[in-house]
Each structure stands twice: as structure tokens, then as C-alpha cells.
Design a protein around this motif. Structure first.
Motif, PDB file in Angstrom:
ATOM      1  N   GLU A  31      20.987   4.872  37.701  1.00 42.08           N
ATOM      2  CA  GLU A  31      22.390   4.702  37.330  1.00 42.08           C
ATOM      3  C   GLU A  31      22.466   3.627  36.252  1.00 42.08           C
ATOM      4  OE1 GLU A  31      26.747   3.405  39.090  1.00 42.08           O
ATOM      5  OE2 GLU A  31      25.020   3.429  40.423  1.00 42.08           O
ATOM      6  N   VAL A  32      23.074   3.965  35.153  1.00 36.95           N
ATOM      7  CA  VAL A  32      23.239   3.019  34.055  1.00 36.95           C
ATOM      8  C   VAL A  32      24.609   2.375  34.211  1.00 36.95           C
ATOM      9  CG1 VAL A  32      23.400   2.786  31.545  1.00 36.95           C
ATOM     10  CG2 VAL A  32      21.734   4.353  32.565  1.00 36.95           C
ATOM     11  N   THR A  33      24.630   1.062  34.319  1.00 34.38           N
ATOM     12  CA  THR A  33      25.891   0.339  34.507  1.00 34.38           C
ATOM     13  C   THR A  33      26.406  -0.273  33.206  1.00 34.38           C
ATOM     14  OG1 THR A  33      24.714  -1.665  35.143  1.00 34.38           O
ATOM     15  CG2 THR A  33      25.361  -0.167  36.916  1.00 34.38           C
ATOM     16  N   GLY A  34      25.619  -0.280  32.168  1.00 39.86           N
ATOM     17  CA  GLY A  34      26.069  -0.821  30.894  1.00 39.86           C
ATOM     18  C   GLY A  34      24.950  -0.750  29.890  1.00 39.86           C
ATOM     19  N   PRO A  36      28.695   0.016  27.818  1.00 38.76           N
ATOM     20  CA  PRO A  36      29.570   1.198  27.828  1.00 38.76           C
ATOM     21  C   PRO A  36      29.105   2.294  26.876  1.00 38.76           C
ATOM     22  CG  PRO A  36      30.877  -0.810  27.721  1.00 38.76           C
ATOM     23  CD  PRO A  36      29.438  -1.220  27.571  1.00 38.76           C
ATOM     24  N   ARG A  39      26.541   4.389  28.672  1.00 41.73           N
ATOM     25  CA  ARG A  39      27.179   5.265  29.669  1.00 41.73           C
ATOM     26  C   ARG A  39      27.870   6.447  28.992  1.00 41.73           C
ATOM     27  NH1 ARG A  39      27.973   3.692  34.869  1.00 41.73           N
ATOM     28  NH2 ARG A  39      29.994   4.707  34.911  1.00 41.73           N
TER      29      ARG A  39
END
Length: 56
Positions: A31-34, A36, A39
Motif C-alpha cells: 500500500e502506497v501512502t504517499g 499523492p 497514489r
């Protein structure tokens, strides 16, 4: 001036785009959280892949 900013923005994004290409191989295991931009690129690429393979 806006044209220069656009070119600089693309150049700044290039490392993000390259990183996203590497991350796509992990599929749902990561999971890529940043940032933006990463993402957004993952979302765009995933939608393109889903459309290519006929996902609803």
C-alpha cells in the motif's frame, strides 16, 4: 513561465513514475501512502490494467 513550470513539474515527477512502475509488480501486497502523485499514478495505472483485462 507556466510552460517552464510544467516542464519542471514533469521532471520532478519522473522519479515518482519510475518508482510506481516498480511497485506495480507487488499488486495488492503493498500500500502506497504517499506522495499523492504516486497514489494518483497507481490509481491511473491500475484502472488501465483493469480495463485492459475486462474487470468491471
Amino acid at each position: 513561465m507556466a510552460r517552464h513550470r510544467r516542464r519542471r513539474r514533469h521532471r520532478d515527477l519522473y522519479p515518482v513514475l519510475e518508482a510506481v512502475r516498480h511497485l506495480l509488480q507487488f499488486g495488492a501486497s503493498v500500500e502506497v501512502t504517499g506522495p499523492p502523485e504516486a497514489r494518483a499514478e497507481l490509481l491511473r495505472a491500475s484502472a488501465e490494467i483493469a480495463e485492459m483485462y475486462g474487470a468491471a
